[in-house]
Design an enzyme around this catalytic site. Structure first.
Site, PDB file in Angstrom:
ATOM      1  N   ASP A  79     -11.099  -6.310  -3.311  1.00  0.00           N
ATOM      2  CA  ASP A  79     -13.014  -6.762  -3.214  1.00  0.00           C
ATOM      3  C   ASP A  79     -13.953  -6.364  -2.886  1.00  0.00           C
ATOM      4  O   ASP A  79     -14.159  -5.513  -2.657  1.00  0.00           O
ATOM      5  CB  ASP A  79     -12.242  -7.823  -2.082  1.00  0.00           C
ATOM      6  CG  ASP A  79     -12.415  -7.742  -1.008  1.00  0.00           C
ATOM      7  OD1 ASP A  79     -12.792  -7.863  -0.069  1.00  0.00           O
ATOM      8  OD2 ASP A  79     -10.528  -7.195  -0.397  1.00  0.00           O
ATOM      9  N   GLU A  92       0.695  -1.080   0.093  1.00  0.00           N
ATOM     10  CA  GLU A  92      -0.328   0.052  -0.006  1.00  0.00           C
ATOM     11  C   GLU A  92       0.016   1.624   0.238  1.00  0.00           C
ATOM     12  O   GLU A  92       0.981   2.473  -0.557  1.00  0.00           O
ATOM     13  CB  GLU A  92      -1.027  -0.189   1.215  1.00  0.00           C
ATOM     14  CG  GLU A  92      -1.504  -1.250   1.311  1.00  0.00           C
ATOM     15  CD  GLU A  92      -2.922  -1.288   2.242  1.00  0.00           C
ATOM     16  OE1 GLU A  92      -4.251  -2.048   2.237  1.00  0.00           O
ATOM     17  OE2 GLU A  92      -2.551  -0.894   3.527  1.00  0.00           O
ATOM     18  N   GLY A 104     -12.721  -3.939   1.215  1.00  0.00           N
ATOM     19  CA  GLY A 104     -13.449  -4.755   0.838  1.00  0.00           C
ATOM     20  C   GLY A 104     -15.136  -3.372  -0.236  1.00  0.00           C
ATOM     21  O   GLY A 104     -15.645  -3.298   0.613  1.00  0.00           O
ATOM     22  N   MET A 114      -9.980  -2.503   7.614  1.00  0.00           N
ATOM     23  CA  MET A 114      -9.180  -2.736   8.905  1.00  0.00           C
ATOM     24  C   MET A 114      -9.321  -1.791  10.486  1.00  0.00           C
ATOM     25  O   MET A 114      -8.438  -2.010  11.434  1.00  0.00           O
ATOM     26  CB  MET A 114      -8.371  -4.441   9.039  1.00  0.00           C
ATOM     27  CG  MET A 114      -9.300  -5.246   8.360  1.00  0.00           C
ATOM     28  SD  MET A 114      -8.596  -6.648   8.073  1.00  0.00           S
ATOM     29  CE  MET A 114      -8.559  -7.960  10.009  1.00  0.00           C
ATOM     30  N   GLU A 115      -8.350  -0.892   9.731  1.00  0.00           N
ATOM     31  CA  GLU A 115      -7.695   0.193  10.404  1.00  0.00           C
ATOM     32  C   GLU A 115      -8.771   1.963   9.923  1.00  0.00           C
ATOM     33  O   GLU A 115      -8.046   2.619  11.870  1.00  0.00           O
ATOM     34  CB  GLU A 115      -6.455   0.570  10.189  1.00  0.00           C
ATOM     35  CG  GLU A 115      -5.842  -0.460   9.728  1.00  0.00           C
ATOM     36  CD  GLU A 115      -5.855  -1.538   8.664  1.00  0.00           C
ATOM     37  OE1 GLU A 115      -6.380  -1.811   7.631  1.00  0.00           O
ATOM     38  OE2 GLU A 115      -5.527  -2.820   8.613  1.00  0.00           O
TER      39      GLU A 115
HETATM   40  N1  ADE Z   1      -9.457  -4.984   3.491  1.00  0.00           N
HETATM   41  C1  ADE Z   1      -9.389  -5.340   1.649  1.00  0.00           C
HETATM   42  N2  ADE Z   1     -10.255  -6.197   1.408  1.00  0.00           N
HETATM   43  C2  ADE Z   1     -11.004  -6.257   2.851  1.00  0.00           C
HETATM   44  C3  ADE Z   1     -11.857  -7.161   3.451  1.00  0.00           C
HETATM   45  N3  ADE Z   1     -12.719  -7.734   2.446  1.00  0.00           N
HETATM   46  N4  ADE Z   1     -12.577  -7.057   4.848  1.00  0.00           N
HETATM   47  C4  ADE Z   1     -11.847  -5.702   5.594  1.00  0.00           C
HETATM   48  N5  ADE Z   1     -10.453  -5.430   4.866  1.00  0.00           N
HETATM   49  C5  ADE Z   1     -10.337  -5.527   3.693  1.00  0.00           C
END
Ligand code: ADE
Length: 262
Positions: A230, A31, A97, A206-207
């Site tokens: 995704d 990243e 995501g 997640m951050e």
């Molecule tokens: N970062 C990238 N894709 C993710 C996902 N599906 N869930 C959590 N963090 C992500």
């Protein structure tokens, strides 16, 4: 004597202005890779087990770091960063995501508001998200943490000028809105639908909300930029591995664009 005091005063002002760098953070090596490669006269300083790279990007003094994955790592890194560098602004770049039905791999999500989706309580009726109390007790904070308005505008303006890397021959779209953060890699259709409906979230990661929370506490203007790797659905693991590369590049390109606007 007067001259000495005046000299010291200006020295102090120039040192404190010099100290003010724009912090750029990612969770993974990928990243931040192209930002590190583009940086001029880069120097490495290690603090608290974290490598900080100082230098110039687009003519701006920056400090770049890898925060690690998840809210604890992100919070720790942000605390070490702010204690050592007192950044003027914090920009986060990375992948997420996509939750909005049209937010597909490669698309950009500018985080206007961040929310922690896994902080709350469970009782016989199920799980309920709850807001934090202020650090010193007292009243609750707002559940959604708002990013800096000017940085949101600069991000949107920069995004209009950038040619993002297409994925599957599709030109990436740009969204602005809510990002939902939790210590969970979401790879589940139902959980993804819940996040979209419950929080109106366009993307999950997640951050972001942990960093946002600390920036709100310290009064640091921030922006969270994400590109979808995704769709947080049952195929998310496979799609993440496929698209983490180009999505990281798209997010980093937007960061370079934001720096040009600043
Ligand atoms: N970062 C990238 N894709 C993710 C996902 N599906 N869930 C959590 N963090 C992500």
């Amino acid at each position: 004597m007067k001259k000495v005091i005046l000299g010291l005063f200006f020295l102090f002002i120039s040192l404190s202005v010099q100290a003010q760098r724009i912090a750029i953070m990612g969770a993974l090596d990928q990243e931040i890779a192209i930002l590190l490669d583009s940086m001029k006269s880069s120097k490495k300083v290690s603090r608290g087990g974290i490598d900080f790279f100082t230098g110039k990007l687009k003519g701006k003094k920056v400090v770049i770091l890898k925060a690690g994955v998840g809210k604890v790592n992100a919070s720790y890194s942000t605390a070490i960063l702010t204690e050592n560098f007192s950044p003027s602004v914090l920009i986060f770049t990375g992948v997420a995501g996509g939750l909005h039905p049209e937010a597909l791999p490669g698309d950009i999500v500018i985080g206007e508001k961040l929310v922690q989706f896994d902080f709350g309580q469970v009782d016989s009726t199920g799980f309920k998200v709850s807001p934090f109390r202020k650090l010193n007790g007292g009243r609750h904070e707002e559940l959604y943490v708002e990013a800096d308005r000017k940085l949101v505008e600069k991000s949107a303006s920069a995004a209009r000028k950038i040619e993002f890397v297409p994925i599957s021959n599709r030109t990436p779209k740009v969204f602005s809105g809510v990002i939902a953060t939790g210590d969970i890699f979401v790879s589940n259709d139902e959980k993804a639908a819940w996040l979209y409906e419950e929080f109106n979230a366009l993307a999950t990661e997640m951050e972001g909300a942990a960093i946002a929370h600390i920036c709100r506490t310290l009064g640091i203007p921030f922006i969270i930029i994400r590109s979808c790797s995704d769709n947080a659905n049952n195929h998310a693991r496979v799609n993440f591995n496929q698209f983490v590369g180009p999505a990281s590049v798209n997010s980093a390109h937007l960061v370079l664009g934001i720096l040009e606007e600043m």
